[in-house]
Design a protein around this motif. Structure first.
Motif, PDB file in Angstrom:
ATOM      1  N   GLY A  31       0.652  -1.303   0.077  1.00  0.00           N
ATOM      2  CA  GLY A  31       0.120  -0.043  -0.164  1.00  0.00           C
ATOM      3  C   GLY A  31       0.774   1.370   0.000  1.00  0.00           C
ATOM      4  N   GLN A  32       0.373   2.408  -0.403  1.00  0.00           N
ATOM      5  CA  GLN A  32       0.987   3.562  -0.731  1.00  0.00           C
ATOM      6  C   GLN A  32       1.402   4.215   0.955  1.00  0.00           C
ATOM      7  N   THR A  33       2.659   4.170   1.053  1.00  0.00           N
ATOM      8  CA  THR A  33       3.133   4.653   2.268  1.00  0.00           C
ATOM      9  C   THR A  33       4.076   5.707   2.468  1.00  0.00           C
ATOM     10  N   ILE A  34       4.412   6.551   3.551  1.00  0.00           N
ATOM     11  CA  ILE A  34       5.319   7.379   3.870  1.00  0.00           C
ATOM     12  C   ILE A  34       6.033   6.813   4.869  1.00  0.00           C
ATOM     13  N   TYR A  35       7.193   6.211   4.666  1.00  0.00           N
ATOM     14  CA  TYR A  35       8.215   6.031   5.820  1.00  0.00           C
ATOM     15  C   TYR A  35       8.910   7.126   6.288  1.00  0.00           C
ATOM     16  N   PHE A  36       8.944   7.257   7.536  1.00  0.00           N
ATOM     17  CA  PHE A  36       9.586   8.426   7.974  1.00  0.00           C
ATOM     18  C   PHE A  36      10.374   7.929   9.340  1.00  0.00           C
ATOM     19  N   ALA A  37      11.826   8.478   9.218  1.00  0.00           N
ATOM     20  CA  ALA A  37      12.755   7.647  10.071  1.00  0.00           C
ATOM     21  C   ALA A  37      13.714   8.802  10.524  1.00  0.00           C
ATOM     22  N   ASN A  38      14.305   8.433  11.744  1.00  0.00           N
ATOM     23  CA  ASN A  38      15.432   9.312  12.457  1.00  0.00           C
ATOM     24  C   ASN A  38      16.472   9.341  11.264  1.00  0.00           C
ATOM     25  N   HIS A  39      17.243  10.193  11.371  1.00  0.00           N
ATOM     26  CA  HIS A  39      18.500  10.644  10.393  1.00  0.00           C
ATOM     27  C   HIS A  39      19.706  10.620  11.010  1.00  0.00           C
ATOM     28  N   ALA A  40      20.555   9.727  10.779  1.00  0.00           N
ATOM     29  CA  ALA A  40      21.900   9.303  11.402  1.00  0.00           C
ATOM     30  C   ALA A  40      23.160   9.380  10.480  1.00  0.00           C
ATOM     31  N   SER A  41      22.887   9.004   9.282  1.00  0.00           N
ATOM     32  CA  SER A  41      24.129   8.856   8.224  1.00  0.00           C
ATOM     33  C   SER A  41      23.617   8.946   6.949  1.00  0.00           C
ATOM     34  N   HIS A  42      24.515   8.967   5.928  1.00  0.00           N
ATOM     35  CA  HIS A  42      24.100   8.789   4.550  1.00  0.00           C
ATOM     36  C   HIS A  42      23.757   7.485   3.966  1.00  0.00           C
ATOM     37  N   VAL A  43      24.174   6.486   4.652  1.00  0.00           N
ATOM     38  CA  VAL A  43      23.673   5.227   4.618  1.00  0.00           C
ATOM     39  C   VAL A  43      22.080   5.007   4.956  1.00  0.00           C
ATOM     40  N   ASP A  44      21.424   5.865   5.532  1.00  0.00           N
ATOM     41  CA  ASP A  44      19.950   5.527   6.108  1.00  0.00           C
ATOM     42  C   ASP A  44      19.009   5.078   5.053  1.00  0.00           C
ATOM     43  N   ARG A  66      18.999  17.785  -2.994  1.00  0.00           N
ATOM     44  CA  ARG A  66      19.628  17.596  -4.334  1.00  0.00           C
ATOM     45  C   ARG A  66      21.129  18.143  -4.071  1.00  0.00           C
ATOM     46  N   ASP A  67      21.464  19.109  -3.119  1.00  0.00           N
ATOM     47  CA  ASP A  67      22.790  19.675  -3.221  1.00  0.00           C
ATOM     48  C   ASP A  67      23.872  18.542  -2.706  1.00  0.00           C
ATOM     49  N   TYR A  68      23.309  17.480  -1.878  1.00  0.00           N
ATOM     50  CA  TYR A  68      24.255  16.463  -1.714  1.00  0.00           C
ATOM     51  C   TYR A  68      24.442  15.296  -2.792  1.00  0.00           C
ATOM     52  N   TRP A  69      23.152  15.037  -3.023  1.00  0.00           N
ATOM     53  CA  TRP A  69      23.172  13.696  -4.395  1.00  0.00           C
ATOM     54  C   TRP A  69      23.688  14.473  -5.855  1.00  0.00           C
ATOM     55  N   ASP A  70      23.624  15.629  -5.838  1.00  0.00           N
ATOM     56  CA  ASP A  70      24.203  16.241  -7.126  1.00  0.00           C
ATOM     57  C   ASP A  70      25.489  16.668  -6.978  1.00  0.00           C
ATOM     58  N   SER A  71      26.330  16.352  -6.139  1.00  0.00           N
ATOM     59  CA  SER A  71      27.551  16.911  -6.036  1.00  0.00           C
ATOM     60  C   SER A  71      28.745  16.395  -6.583  1.00  0.00           C
ATOM     61  N   HIS A  81      19.585   6.880 -11.184  1.00  0.00           N
ATOM     62  CA  HIS A  81      19.427   5.342 -12.230  1.00  0.00           C
ATOM     63  C   HIS A  81      19.143   4.453 -11.098  1.00  0.00           C
ATOM     64  N   VAL A  82      19.530   4.468 -10.035  1.00  0.00           N
ATOM     65  CA  VAL A  82      19.387   3.170  -9.131  1.00  0.00           C
ATOM     66  C   VAL A  82      18.202   3.590  -7.955  1.00  0.00           C
ATOM     67  N   LEU A  83      18.305   4.562  -7.302  1.00  0.00           N
ATOM     68  CA  LEU A  83      17.352   4.866  -6.125  1.00  0.00           C
ATOM     69  C   LEU A  83      16.082   5.715  -6.596  1.00  0.00           C
ATOM     70  N   ASN A  84      16.172   6.168  -7.818  1.00  0.00           N
ATOM     71  CA  ASN A  84      15.193   6.974  -8.192  1.00  0.00           C
ATOM     72  C   ASN A  84      14.550   8.064  -7.149  1.00  0.00           C
ATOM     73  N   VAL A  85      15.567   8.948  -6.891  1.00  0.00           N
ATOM     74  CA  VAL A  85      15.354   9.918  -5.768  1.00  0.00           C
ATOM     75  C   VAL A  85      14.508  11.096  -6.095  1.00  0.00           C
ATOM     76  N   VAL A  86      13.607  11.408  -5.296  1.00  0.00           N
ATOM     77  CA  VAL A  86      12.954  12.487  -5.177  1.00  0.00           C
ATOM     78  C   VAL A  86      13.583  13.816  -4.710  1.00  0.00           C
ATOM     79  N   PHE A  87      14.233  14.697  -5.512  1.00  0.00           N
ATOM     80  CA  PHE A  87      14.937  15.526  -5.055  1.00  0.00           C
ATOM     81  C   PHE A  87      14.080  16.734  -4.235  1.00  0.00           C
TER      82      PHE A  87
END
Length: 204
Positions: A31-44, A66-71, A81-87
């Motif tokens: 089902g369509q879901t928003i997963y919301f989480a604590n943020h600890a690292s770039h591996v999250d 975008r400024d991180y993933w476009d750096s 091409h791998v994660l299909n990120v929403v910037f």
């Protein structure tokens, strides 16, 4: 091709940090879901994707700055091409809706991974949630809201690290929380509390 590349990348993540999923009585579904989480690292983001069932993961897009993933060209390739990120734009023109692309993704049926703190915690404490989660829930009341807690990810990828350190990490999924009502502060308090409860359960 995206599914193959994503499976390979997430396989490496599981090998290094484990990303063991803990679902309790509530397992992620399609089902369509928003997963919301604590943020600890770039591996999250990668850890959450790795812990989701394959059939669920196929519909999930991470929300990221975008400024991180476009750096760099490597990050840009992975994001597009791998994660299909929403910037989202952390540096934006005055009056621009920072959630515009996020809302477009929800409107087309995607599930999302977001980090409501907005920035990484340096001490393990879960900071106050920004209001984006509230406004998304108000506009998309039929989308489920599922809290997620990530443990040991800060140790796996400390701030400034280039590569993750082998550490056993866990991804705990909670049950759905109530959709946003009129009281924004009460909703954000409860959303944050739901992640803290998962954190306390993981410690226990």
């Amino acid at each position: 091709m995206r599914n193959l590349l994503q499976s390979l990348l997430l396989g490496v993540v599981r090998l290094i940090v484990g990303a063991h999923g803990r679902h309790g009585a509530a397992r992620p579904n399609n089902g369509q879901t928003i997963y919301f989480a604590n943020h600890a690292s770039h591996v999250d983001t990668l850890a959450i994707l790795a812990a989701l069932p394959r059939e669920t993961r196929a519909h999930v897009r991470p929300v990221a700055a975008r400024d991180y993933w476009d750096s760099s060209s490597t990050k840009r390739f992975i994001a597009n091409h791998v994660l299909n990120v929403v910037f989202v734009e952390r540096k934006r023109e005055s009056g621009e809706d920072p959630l515009e692309r996020v809302k477009e993704a929800l409107a087309t049926g995607s599930s999302l991974i977001i980090f409501p703190e907005g920035t990484r915690s340096l001490d393990g404490d879960i900071g106050p949630f920004k209001s984006g989660l509230y406004w998304l829930s108000r506009q998309f009341p039929n989308v489920a809201l599922v809290p997620v807690h990530l443990s040991n990810l800060a140790r796996a990828m400390p701030k400034g690290a280039v590569l993750p350190v082998p550490v056993s990490c866990h991804v705990s999924f909670g049950g759905e929380i109530a959709r946003a009502a009129e009281d924004k502060d009460a909703f954000l308090f409860e959303a944050r509390a739901s992640v803290i409860r998962l954190q306390n359960t993981a410690k226990g």
